[in-house]
Scaffold this active site. Structure first.
Site, PDB file in Angstrom:
ATOM      1  N   PRO A   1      54.348  38.942  48.264  1.00 11.25           N
ATOM      2  CA  PRO A   1      54.083  40.347  48.609  1.00 11.25           C
ATOM      3  C   PRO A   1      52.619  40.662  48.365  1.00 11.25           C
ATOM      4  CG  PRO A   1      55.281  40.189  46.526  1.00 11.25           C
ATOM      5  CD  PRO A   1      55.207  38.798  47.078  1.00 11.25           C
TER       6      PRO A   1
ATOM      7  N   ASN B   1      53.951  30.612  41.150  1.00 10.84           N
ATOM      8  CA  ASN B   1      52.947  31.289  41.973  1.00 10.84           C
ATOM      9  C   ASN B   1      51.571  31.122  41.340  1.00 10.84           C
ATOM     10  OD1 ASN B   1      51.929  34.697  42.439  1.00 10.84           O
ATOM     11  ND2 ASN B   1      51.679  33.056  43.901  1.00 10.84           N
ATOM     12  N   GLY B   2      50.585  30.759  42.166  1.00 14.07           N
ATOM     13  CA  GLY B   2      49.215  30.676  41.684  1.00 14.07           C
ATOM     14  C   GLY B   2      48.470  29.470  42.196  1.00 14.07           C
ATOM     15  N   ASP B   3      47.369  29.710  42.933  1.00 16.59           N
ATOM     16  CA  ASP B   3      46.431  28.661  43.350  1.00 16.59           C
ATOM     17  C   ASP B   3      47.062  27.591  44.231  1.00 16.59           C
ATOM     18  OD1 ASP B   3      44.640  30.049  41.833  1.00 16.59           O
ATOM     19  OD2 ASP B   3      44.569  28.616  40.182  1.00 16.59           O
TER      20      ASP B   3
ATOM     21  N   THR C   1      49.557  43.426  48.700  1.00 19.42           N
ATOM     22  CA  THR C   1      49.201  44.819  48.926  1.00 19.42           C
ATOM     23  C   THR C   1      48.170  44.928  50.042  1.00 19.42           C
ATOM     24  OG1 THR C   1      49.598  45.327  46.608  1.00 19.42           O
ATOM     25  CG2 THR C   1      48.294  46.910  47.864  1.00 19.42           C
TER      26      THR C   1
ATOM     27  N   ARG D   1      46.974  34.176  48.134  1.00 18.67           N
ATOM     28  CA  ARG D   1      45.626  34.114  48.716  1.00 18.67           C
ATOM     29  C   ARG D   1      45.454  32.919  49.641  1.00 18.67           C
ATOM     30  NH1 ARG D   1      41.776  33.907  43.854  1.00 18.67           N
ATOM     31  NH2 ARG D   1      43.538  32.764  42.983  1.00 18.67           N
TER      32      ARG D   1
ATOM     33  N   CYS E   1      51.997  43.634  38.579  1.00 14.67           N
ATOM     34  CA  CYS E   1      50.860  44.314  39.205  1.00 14.67           C
ATOM     35  C   CYS E   1      49.849  44.740  38.143  1.00 14.67           C
ATOM     36  CB  CYS E   1      51.330  45.526  39.986  1.00 14.67           C
ATOM     37  SG  CYS E   1      49.981  46.448  40.757  1.00 14.67           S
TER      38      CYS E   1
ATOM     39  N   LYS F   1      59.391  39.596  39.729  1.00 16.91           N
ATOM     40  CA  LYS F   1      58.138  38.835  39.778  1.00 16.91           C
ATOM     41  C   LYS F   1      57.307  39.250  38.564  1.00 16.91           C
ATOM     42  CE  LYS F   1      54.316  37.503  42.840  1.00 16.91           C
ATOM     43  NZ  LYS F   1      53.119  37.874  42.073  1.00 16.91           N
TER      44      LYS F   1
END
Length: 732
Positions: free
Chosen positions: A356, A601-603, A358, A626, A462, A502
């Site tokens: 998700p 999640n991450g990189d 933003t 990303r 968040c 999350k």
């Protein structure tokens, strides 16, 4: 650094012509980046992140230690010989020498300044610094946002009345306002004086008309010339009429109920009005919230309440503790309603997940990623209170495309009890809440009004200050009892829709709390264990391997993610041990199939990263954020198991596809084109960071690496890698 912002020097495309530094860009041109513009139609979260970024963060100096370290590494690089120079430098993308604008080892040979990746979820803890000429002076009273700026508007100078918008010239609908209507009724005058000229993009053919057979904005379309004709009436007068595309009328659509634009989960005006006026009924949430109020222990009872042992069946407990336990059990009242059986879901190696996002995770971008292989998607984060208040901007985030209502292309590699892929969906909604009653009410409202939801995800990570200070987002990481209560409540009223969360590692660096939180969610807290209620019923947990304080700096901690994955694996393997005992929890309160899925999640920036995380961290699947914004075809790489060196032409085709999807979603009139352009710029502010793998010396590419000034293999590739929006205009 990229072509569009080079200092004076050799032009990589034409060595004879020198590049000159661009003049100072006035404020109105800086505003071309929509991340700085707060718009009325923005969701609550998007407004919050823009307000945080509005002060800017570029003027904050790097820490002294970091600056010395970087300068030292540059000096070392200047002294390296040719053999050593090929070694990978930490934090710098390894560009091949022939594609570098500046020679290796020169003063300008350094990585570009790190981008502010808080643009994904909000930025800037610190307020912006005051300039030297304003220090000490009294601060002027703020008179609103962007009062000193001038922004263009995406609307006609004089609008066309809706009674004429899709009707033939001589057969308009009756306008309810008559002569008092403030919009234009004369169609020819509108087309001549008030409507801007047609666009020549896509060959001047309306993409909505070409796809759907008719254009839903009619005469207001900026491509109206492609679907209008002038015919001669029986009385000799010439009449303007709109035409249909016979090639698209009757084209088979997926077997889901959607609007003419192919969108799902559109709520009616009446439902939104009822929410605004507090007339919408949520009987389950109201009943559960009343019961929840009776379960909060009184202050004088809390000490004895928390002294109860975790093991409810401990035989050698002292008499006093036994009495406390029995007293609390006597005070306990069972919930008035229990969760219904949830739909079975599945996360596995073959189901990469789009995070998700933003602002950037809008419907056209998700649709683009689904076409490129994304199996599961989420809405942008929506705030629970605006949802139950009926705010249009928040409910717009719940819209999904019909392709997201199709089952994921997965064949479970592990046995999942009663899982039916044909009943599964791709699209899930994510919400944020700071109070149990808000989350519970929102969950029931969503499952009632949005029939095409795979799951509802509670955001507990968040980092936006405005969200954190209200107690939502990552603030829930420090209120684990409240978080468990929220998940239980949502699970009770969400019908057959599973509930997921999350989270992040914690709120502070070097003080992770996620492992304890995961244990509480899957096993239940002290209260739940005393009363034999078991876990919270969470169906899946996603862990971002960073703390709130980190935001997006440093690398994600996948070792910590692996520790949490091991805990959940033990829970799933040992779940049968409690069967047929007093400790066995009610199956209706547990996740469907008795299995909790865990996603890391991450990189994740390549198929190599994806497979490594699956094999080393032992997670069920990996969520990509990303990495998908920079190169959406990462899902295609994961599916094929190889790098894809997309050419500049192929990347431009993806940009064109996004624009087509944007116009189909928001319309091809002046307003829709402005919205599409805005979100296109939002995406390009990430996409330009992609460095083609064909010009890299070392693989795999790393998400945190920043390239020195480089030139592409052709002019288009160089323009696509520029961070100057003026270069993006040239690629049209």
């Amino acid at each position: 650094m990229s072509y569009g912002t080079q200092s004076n020097g050799a032009n990589p495309l034409d060595p004879v012509q020198l590049l000159k530094s661009p003049p100072d860009v006035p404020d109105i041109e800086r505003a071309a980046h929509p991340q700085n513009t707060v718009l009325d139609e923005d969701s609550a979260v998007t407004k919050a992140e823009k307000l945080e970024r509005h002060g800017g963060r570029d003027d904050f100096p790097e820490p002294e230690a970091k600056r010395i370290k970087v300068e030292h590494s540059i000096d070392e690089g200047a002294r390296m010989d040719g053999a050593t120079r090929n070694e990978r430098r930490k934090g710098v993308a390894p560009i091949k020498p022939e594609y570098l604008v500046h020679p290796p080892g020169s003063e300008r040979d350094r990585g570009a300044a790190p981008q502010d990746d808080d643009a994904a979820e909000g930025a800037a803890h610190e307020p912006s610094r005051q300039s030297s000429d304003t220090r000490g002076k009294r601060k002027e009273k703020s008179r609103g946002q962007n009062t000193s700026r001038s922004f263009g508007s995406s609307k006609d100078e004089v609008g066309l009345c809706s009674s004429r918008m899709t009707r033939p010239e001589f057969s308009p609908s009756e306008c309810p306002y008559g002569e008092k209507c403030r919009f234009e009724h004369d169609l020819r005058k509108y087309l001549k004086d008030w409507k801007r000229e047609d666009l020549t993009t896509f060959g001047g053919i309306c993409p909505i008309w070409k796809t759907n057979g008719r254009c839903n904005v009619g005469w207001k379309c900026r491509f109206v010339g492609s679907h209008m004709v002038e015919r001669e009436a029986e009385d000799g007068r010439k009449e303007l009429i709109l035409t249909e595309n016979p090639d698209s009328i009757g084209t088979p659509k997926p077997e889901v109920i959607s609007t003419s634009s192919g969108t799902l989960n559109d709520i009616s005006v009446q439902a939104r009005t009822d929410l605004t006026k507090r007339k919408y009924k949520t009987p389950k949430a109201d009943t559960y919230n009343k019961w929840l109020d009776t379960q909060s222990p009184k202050p004088e009872e809390q000490k004895g309440y928390q002294a109860i042992k975790k093991d409810a069946d401990l035989e050698d407990d002292v008499d006093g503790q036994k009495q406390d336990k029995e007293d609390n059990r006597a005070r306990y009242i069972s919930p008035p309603i229990l969760p219904s059986e949830k739909r079975r879901i599945y996360f596995g190696p073959e189901t990469p997940v789009l995070a998700p996002l933003t602002t950037q995770g809008n419907l056209p971008f998700r649709r683009l990623c689904v076409n490129l292989g994304a199996q599961l998607t989420y809405s942008e984060m929506a705030m629970s209170l605006p949802l139950i208040q009926g705010q249009k901007s928040e409910w717009a985030l719940m819209r999904a495309h019909e392709t997201e209502a199709t089952p994921p292309s997965s064949s479970p590699s592990s046995i999942v009890k009663d899982y039916d892929n044909a009943r599964d969906l791709r699209f899930g909604a994510q919400i944020a809440a700071n109070k149990p009653w808000q989350a519970v009410k929102t969950a029931e409202t969503l499952t009632t009004l949005c029939p095409h939801l795979r799951l509802i995800d509670l955001n507990c990570g968040c980092p936006i200050d405005l969200v954190y200070r209200t107690g939502a987002g990552s603030a829930l990481l420090d209120s684990q009892a409240k978080l468990e209560k929220i998940v239980r409540g949502m699970n009770t009223v969400s019908n057959d829709v599973p509930i997921t969360v999350k989270i992040r590692m914690g709120t502070k660096d070097n003080r992770p709390t996620a492992l304890k939180l995961v244990e509480r969610l899957v096993y239940g807290g002290e209260e739940a264990q005393v009363y034999g209620r078991g876990g919270s019923g969470v169906a899946a947990i996603t862990l971002h391997g960073r703390s709130r304080q980190q935001r997006y700096t440093k690398s994600a901690d996948w070792e910590y993610i692996a520790d949490c994955a091991a805990l959940i694996k033990r829970f799933n393997e040992n779940g049968d041990e409690l069967a047929d005992t007093v400790r066995e929890a009610d199956s209706r309160t547990q996740p469907a199939g008795g299995k909790v899925f865990f996603i890391g999640n991450g990189d994740c920036y390549s198929h190599i990263d994806y497979q490594r995380h699956l094999s080393e961290a032992k997670v069920d699947s990996v969520m990509v954020a990303r990495g998908a914004l920079i190169k959406p075809w990462i899902f295609e790489e994961i599916e094929k198991g190889q790098y894809l060196d997309k050419s500049a032409t192929e990347r431009l085709a993806l940009v064109e596809q996004f624009v087509r999807y944007g116009l189909e979603t928001w319309g091809s009139d002046e307003m829709g084109i402005g919205t599409t352009r805005r979100f296109l710029l939002e995406w390009l502010s990430f996409a330009y960071r992609y460095v083609p793998i064909g010009i890299l010396e070392h693989l795999p590419p790393k998400l945190q690496d920043r390239p020195p000034a480089w030139k592409g293999r052709n002019e288009l590739e160089t323009l696509l890698g520029s961070d100057n929006y003026k270069d993006w205009i040239k690629i049209r």
